[in-house]
Structures are given as structure tokens and as C-alpha cells.
Design a protein around this motif. Structure first.
Motif, PDB file in Angstrom:
ATOM      1  N   LEU A  65      33.240  45.378  44.600  1.00  0.00           N
ATOM      2  CA  LEU A  65      33.210  46.507  45.529  1.00  0.00           C
ATOM      3  C   LEU A  65      34.157  46.284  46.706  1.00  0.00           C
ATOM      4  CD1 LEU A  65      31.883  49.181  46.465  1.00  0.00           C
ATOM      5  CD2 LEU A  65      30.161  47.778  47.623  1.00  0.00           C
ATOM      6  N   ILE A  66      34.126  45.106  47.293  1.00  0.00           N
ATOM      7  CA  ILE A  66      35.005  44.825  48.435  1.00  0.00           C
ATOM      8  C   ILE A  66      36.462  44.822  47.980  1.00  0.00           C
ATOM      9  CG2 ILE A  66      35.591  43.123  50.187  1.00  0.00           C
ATOM     10  CD1 ILE A  66      32.971  44.673  50.653  1.00  0.00           C
ATOM     11  N   ALA A  67      36.742  44.303  46.782  1.00  0.00           N
ATOM     12  CA  ALA A  67      38.118  44.328  46.279  1.00  0.00           C
ATOM     13  C   ALA A  67      38.613  45.759  46.105  1.00  0.00           C
ATOM     14  CB  ALA A  67      38.195  43.565  44.954  1.00  0.00           C
ATOM     15  N   LYS A  68      37.725  46.644  45.703  1.00  0.00           N
ATOM     16  CA  LYS A  68      38.107  48.058  45.570  1.00  0.00           C
ATOM     17  C   LYS A  68      38.425  48.663  46.933  1.00  0.00           C
ATOM     18  CE  LYS A  68      38.583  51.990  43.418  1.00  0.00           C
ATOM     19  NZ  LYS A  68      39.708  52.213  42.479  1.00  0.00           N
ATOM     20  N   LEU A  69      37.636  48.330  47.944  1.00  0.00           N
ATOM     21  CA  LEU A  69      37.907  48.830  49.297  1.00  0.00           C
ATOM     22  C   LEU A  69      39.207  48.259  49.853  1.00  0.00           C
ATOM     23  CD1 LEU A  69      34.320  48.672  50.875  1.00  0.00           C
ATOM     24  CD2 LEU A  69      35.450  50.618  49.783  1.00  0.00           C
ATOM     25  N   GLN A  70      39.554  47.044  49.417  1.00  0.00           N
ATOM     26  CA  GLN A  70      40.809  46.433  49.855  1.00  0.00           C
ATOM     27  C   GLN A  70      42.010  47.000  49.109  1.00  0.00           C
ATOM     28  OE1 GLN A  70      39.428  42.290  49.104  1.00  0.00           O
ATOM     29  NE2 GLN A  70      40.259  41.868  51.133  1.00  0.00           N
ATOM     30  N   GLY A  71      41.769  47.538  47.906  1.00  0.00           N
ATOM     31  CA  GLY A  71      42.873  47.973  47.051  1.00  0.00           C
ATOM     32  C   GLY A  71      43.386  46.874  46.155  1.00  0.00           C
ATOM     33  N   VAL A  72      42.558  45.867  45.905  1.00  0.00           N
ATOM     34  CA  VAL A  72      42.938  44.745  45.046  1.00  0.00           C
ATOM     35  C   VAL A  72      42.502  45.054  43.623  1.00  0.00           C
ATOM     36  CG1 VAL A  72      42.647  42.275  44.617  1.00  0.00           C
ATOM     37  CG2 VAL A  72      42.746  43.128  46.961  1.00  0.00           C
ATOM     38  N   GLU A  73      43.422  44.869  42.667  1.00  0.00           N
ATOM     39  CA  GLU A  73      43.127  45.192  41.271  1.00  0.00           C
ATOM     40  C   GLU A  73      42.394  44.074  40.551  1.00  0.00           C
ATOM     41  OE1 GLU A  73      43.551  48.053  39.934  1.00  0.00           O
ATOM     42  OE2 GLU A  73      44.640  48.995  41.589  1.00  0.00           O
ATOM     43  N   ASP A  74      42.712  42.824  40.876  1.00  0.00           N
ATOM     44  CA  ASP A  74      42.145  41.681  40.158  1.00  0.00           C
ATOM     45  C   ASP A  74      41.324  40.834  41.129  1.00  0.00           C
ATOM     46  OD1 ASP A  74      41.535  39.802  38.274  1.00  0.00           O
ATOM     47  OD2 ASP A  74      43.477  38.766  38.347  1.00  0.00           O
ATOM     48  N   PRO A  75      40.048  41.148  41.319  1.00  0.00           N
ATOM     49  CA  PRO A  75      39.242  40.370  42.272  1.00  0.00           C
ATOM     50  C   PRO A  75      38.921  38.986  41.736  1.00  0.00           C
ATOM     51  CG  PRO A  75      37.859  41.981  41.147  1.00  0.00           C
ATOM     52  CD  PRO A  75      39.278  42.239  40.691  1.00  0.00           C
ATOM     53  N   LYS A  76      38.823  38.032  42.633  1.00  0.00           N
ATOM     54  CA  LYS A  76      38.477  36.655  42.278  1.00  0.00           C
ATOM     55  C   LYS A  76      37.220  36.271  43.047  1.00  0.00           C
ATOM     56  CE  LYS A  76      43.248  35.263  41.350  1.00  0.00           C
ATOM     57  NZ  LYS A  76      44.338  34.308  41.688  1.00  0.00           N
ATOM     58  N   LYS A  77      36.201  35.930  42.291  1.00  0.00           N
ATOM     59  CA  LYS A  77      34.915  35.602  42.897  1.00  0.00           C
ATOM     60  C   LYS A  77      34.895  34.151  43.346  1.00  0.00           C
ATOM     61  CE  LYS A  77      29.923  35.819  42.109  1.00  0.00           C
ATOM     62  NZ  LYS A  77      29.714  34.571  42.831  1.00  0.00           N
ATOM     63  N   GLY A  78      34.381  33.937  44.537  1.00  0.00           N
ATOM     64  CA  GLY A  78      34.219  32.590  45.046  1.00  0.00           C
ATOM     65  C   GLY A  78      32.762  32.174  45.045  1.00  0.00           C
ATOM     66  N   SER A  79      32.423  31.254  45.894  1.00  0.00           N
ATOM     67  CA  SER A  79      31.038  30.786  45.992  1.00  0.00           C
ATOM     68  C   SER A  79      30.736  30.482  47.452  1.00  0.00           C
ATOM     69  CB  SER A  79      30.830  29.537  45.132  1.00  0.00           C
ATOM     70  OG  SER A  79      31.676  28.481  45.559  1.00  0.00           O
TER      71      SER A  79
END
Length: 517
Positions: A65-79
Motif C-alpha cells: 500500500l505504501i509503495a503504491k502511494l509512493q508510485g513504486v512498482e516493485d516494493p521490497k519488504k523489510g523487517s
């Protein structure tokens, strides 16, 4: 010639001095106005100390969801505790700033990191997003209660000035009371449009009292509940037989929950791009006061949008008309129950737990001390089942060829025999026995004084009887082997022996050539 007096001279010079003073004052006023304008513009710039805190279970769609608000196509999940930012632009004032975003991991072991994202300094400038996934609607109650308790306990532990916290709570109350729904068709500069602003605490005197069930728990923070992955509703309808009344029951429950905390509600789908842009605009409206001109949306079940201040119990009761098999006061998990585990999950191979090495060695030592042989695990190659069609009895071989089979290395070395060499020795011994047996039997018969054809026949029959067990095992029958069959078997064995001998010779020559190199 007329002489001017001092007073007359003074009268002539006075207007010139007054004009100069007037010009100086005008210049001073001009600089003051410029400085005042610059100061006013600097005060209207978007602040850079605002932040968003995102809470929710794992796999609830926080990072996507946050990646979509940023306009990022390929989100990378952290921890742990992730940090991101969203670029916010004010088109009217041509200003740009960055909105900080903190994403807390859903693992309870990372809850101690919440102090870095929400503390006494940024408490008045933080908005909280709670994410839920439509893929697991039966867990909404537990998830919302869990995260609200964590948030409430964390705020209670902060050393916030009581007056500051009361101001934050009063701001939420005033914003709810002074909410005014806007219409998209109106001009942005119209007086009605300007009513959609963030009111101040001074407006509280003229505001109406809060409706029933609204802000019963006032945390002093803006809260937005976001239901993600609403495209999964079609899967719920197909696989779990969900109907419209189920979705209405879920919506009325979560809307009543949002009333308690004065929260907004958004149904989003990043996959189908539903309400993501509206969520971005609403966040900038709540945080920076930018205009938001979209009214509440409750028609489409997978794209619900309810701003804070719009909803009340009367509007929620409209959903009750479509609920035939359930009642609004029914326990949530009695209506939206968790389905049984899927077969694909239950059919997974069970995980084998290995024994501790020291325990295994201690058990083997105990068996050895008791004089017992440790049990050896059966190998699949040693424990082939006997289906009754083939005999498990091994063919007797020569004494030199008996013994346990040795593991043969794939590399040939001079002086070592390969698997084919061992097999060639077996055939040599087999042919050697068959070839020498008649001669030895005839010699024994001659030594016993037996002559003539009868002796030869008896001699030839003797080895046949002695070799009959081996031949019977080889051909799989219980009848004696005829002379023609013996001849064909010898011929085949001889041909196989020649082939194996040539193969062994080639391997030995190749190994010798490699050793010379």
C-alpha cells in the motif's frame, strides 16, 4: 535688490525637507511590506515534521500500500521498523515536502520499536493507519483490538504534557463536529468549498454535540482504517459462498468500530487500483490541510470511502435492511467464521525431526556396553518386497567370488577390478566348472574300472545332476535343462565374456594413458 530674511529662507526650505522625510518613510514601508510578505509565505509552506505510522499484521498489505502511494512498482519488504517517505506537492503554492512513513512489523517481538516512530516530540504531528486484509475477514476483530490496545498502551506510557494531549483530543472532536461534505461540481474558490477545512479549537463553541457512539475512545491521533485486497471478494463469493449480506455485516461492524475512535475508513485494492489515489489525497488533507473534494462512497462494496465526521449510526442502519440471516448485534465470528484448513495445506509432507547427536551416541554406547548390536536402519535396496514372481535366493557362485559386494569407484586404477571385471570372473568360474566337470567325471569312472559307452553316459549324467540346482535357479524352472539349452547358455556366456573382456581392456588402457600423462 530685496533681501530675504532668515524666516523667509526657512519657509522655502521646509517643503523640501518634508518631501524627503515622506520619501524615506515610504521606502521604509516598502521594505517592511516585502519582509512581511516573505514571512507570510514562509509560514504557509508545507511543514516537514509530519509522519504516518502504519500498523497491521503481516501479509495485510502494508508495504504494498505504501509503495503504491509512493508510485513504486516493485516494493521490497523489510523487517522490524521500516522507514519510507512520500513526496507531497501543493499545486496552489508550488511547494514540495516529504511525508515520513514508519511501517512496523506485524511480529509482536518488534513492538518495542514503536518508541522510535511515535514519541513525545512527534505525537501531535502523527497520523496512524491500521491495515486489514480482505483475505482474512474472520480475523478483523482480533487484529483491530490487538493493535488498538498496543497503541493505547504505548500512548499511555509517553510523557506527554496533559495540556498538549487535551488540545489534540479537542482538535479531533472539533474536526468531527465541523465536518462539511463537499460537492465536486463547485468551484474551488467558492465559499461552500472553503468550509471543507480543518477547523480550529475556537470553533468548538458553535459546534453541535457528538452523535451517539462517536469518539468514545479519543486517543488524540488521527486514525485511518484501510481494508486492503478488496479484489479478493470475488474469491470469497466463489470458494466460501459469501453473499452481499456477509459483506454488509462486515461493513457495518467495522464502521461502528471506526465511530468509537473517530477513524476514517477506506476499502482499497492495489491490484485493481481502487481508492489508492483518494487515500493519498485524504492523507494530505488531514495532515497538511490540502483540499479534499470527494464525498463519502458507500455504493460499491469493494470501494468504500468514509471520511471522519460523515458517518453515524443512522447511516449505518441502512445496511441492516439487506441482512436477512443475521442481526447487527450478532457476534462477529459467529457470522464470519474461519473456514477449515485447506486440503493443500493438510497434505503437506510431515517434517521429520532429527534426533540430537549426543543422545544418539549415548544410546549407541549403552547398547554396546550391554553387548547388543545397534539396530541398523533398513535400506530400501536391502528390503525389496517379495511379490512372489521372482525368487529372492541368490545364485551360488565360486568361493572366490562370494562375500559382501563392495562399493565400486567410478574411476579405474591399475590393478583394480571394476564391476564388469567382477562379473567376468563370475562367468569364467561358471564356464570353467561346466567345462571341467565331464572330464573329471570320466577320469573318475575310468579309475573305477568302468568302460564303454555306459561309463561315458553315466559320467555325463553325473555333472548334470550336480549342476542342476544352479541351472534351475538361473532359468527359474524346476525341470532339468536339456543339452541344447546348455549349449546355447554356454555360447551366450562366452560371447558376453568376450565383450566384457574387451571393455575391461579398453578401460585399463585408458587409465594407463591418463597416468602416463
Amino acid at each position: 535688490m530685496e533681501i530675504l530674511t532668515q524666516s523667509q529662507v526657512h519657509g522655502l526650505t521646509t517643503p523640501t525637507t518634508a518631501a524627503r522625510k515622506k520619501d524615506a518613510e515610504a521606502k521604509e514601508n516598502l521594505w517592511s511590506s516585502i519582509l512581511s510578505e516573505v514571512q507570510t509565505q514562509s509560514n504557509t509552506k508545507l511543514p516537514s515534521n509530519k509522519s504516518v505510522l502504519v500498523l497491521g499484521d503481516n501479509a495485510s498489505g502494508k508495504t504494498t500500500l505504501i509503495a503504491k502511494l509512493q508510485g513504486v512498482e516493485d516494493p521490497k519488504k523489510g523487517s522490524g521498523l521500516e522507514y519510507a517517505y512520500i513526496d507531497v506537492r501543493d499545486e496552489y503554492r508550488d511547494d514540495v515536502t516529504r511525508l515520513s512513513v514508519w511501517i512496523l512489523d506485524g511480529d509482536p517481538g518488534h513492538n518495542n520499536l514503536l518508541k522510535f516512530a511515535l514519541n513525545e516530540q512527534n505525537f501531535p504531528h502523527t497520523l496512524v493507519i491500521l491495515t486489514l486484509s480482505m483475505t482474512t475477514p474472520w480475523s478483523w476483530v482480533d487484529q483491530l483490538q490487538h493493535w488498538m490496545k498496543i497503541l493505547d498502551d504505548h500512548i499511555a506510557g509517553l510523557k506527554i504534557d496533559s495540556e498538549e494531549k487535551q488540545q489534540c483530543q479537542a482538535r479531533l472532536t472539533t474536526e468531527w463536529q465541523n465536518y462539511c461534505e463537499t460537492i465536486d461540481d463547485l468551484d474551488p474558490g467558492s465559499p461552500i468549498k472553503r468550509t471543507n477545512r480543518l477547523p480550529s479549537v475556537d470553533d468548538e463553541l458553535d459546534a453541535l454535540p457528538l452523535p451517539e457512539g462517536v469518539l468514545t475512545t479519543n486517543l488524540g491521533l488521527d486514525v485511518v482504517v484501510v481494508v486492503t485486497k478488496t479484489d479478493y471478494m470475488t474469491t470469497l463469493e466463489k470458494e466460501l459462498d459469501y453473499r452481499d449480506e456477509h459483506f454488509d455485516f462486515m461493513q457495518q461492524w467495522i464502521r461502528r468500530f471506526c465511530l468509537m475512535y473517530g477513524a476514517s475508513l477506506f476499502y482499497t485494492s492495489v491490484k485493481e487500483d481502487k481508492n489508492c489515489d483518494l487515500l493519498y489525497k485524504y492523507l494530505t488533507h488531514r495532515i497538511y490541510g490540502l483540499p479534499f473534494r470527494t464525498p463519502a462512497l458507500v455504493v460499491e462494496k469493494d470501494a468504500v470511502l468514509i471520511p471522519a465526521g460523515w458517518d453515524n449510526m443512522k447511516k449505518i442502519s441502512i445496511l441492516y435492511e439487506n441482512m436477512q440471516s443475521c442481526k447487527p448485534d450478532d457476534y462477529y465470528n459467529d457470522i464470519i467464521a474461519q473456514p477449515p484448513s485447506r486440503k493443500t495445506v493438510s497434505n503437506r509432507e510431515s517434517e521429520i525431526q532429527t534426533e540430537d547427536e549426543q543422545s544418539f551416541l549415548a544410546r549407541q554406547q549403552q547398547l554396546l556396553q550391554q553387548g547388543q548390536t545397534p539396530a541398523r536402519g533398513e535400506s530400501p535396496l536391502r528390503s525389496q518386497p517379495n511379490n512372489g514372481t521372482k525368487s529372492t535366493q541368490r545364485t551360488p557362485v565360486a568361493a572366490g567370488a562370494q562375500g559382501s559386494p563392495k562399493k565400486v569407484d567410478g574411476k579405474l586404477a591399475p590393478g583394480t577390478q571394476s564391476g564388469e571385471g567382477v562379473l567376468a570372473n563370475f562367468f569364467n568360474s561358471l564356464l570353467h566348472k561346466k567345462s571341467v566337470s565331464p572330464g573329471s567325471a570320466a577320469a573318475a569312472a575310468a579309475a573305477g574300472g568302468v568302460a564303454g559307452t555306459g561309463s561315458t553316459l553315466s559320467a555325463s549324467s553325473s555333472p548334470a545332476s550336480s549342476l542342476s540346482p544352479r541351472v534351475n535357479v538361473m532359468n527359474g524352472t524346476g525341470e532339468p535343462v536339456s543339452a541344447s539349452d546348455k549349449l546355447s547358455m554356454r555360447t551366450d556366456a562366452a560371447l558376453e565374456l568376450d565383450r566384457l573382456a574387451r571393455s575391461v581392456k579398453k578401460d585399463l588402457d585408458f587409465s594407463a594413458a591418463q597416468s602416463d600423462c
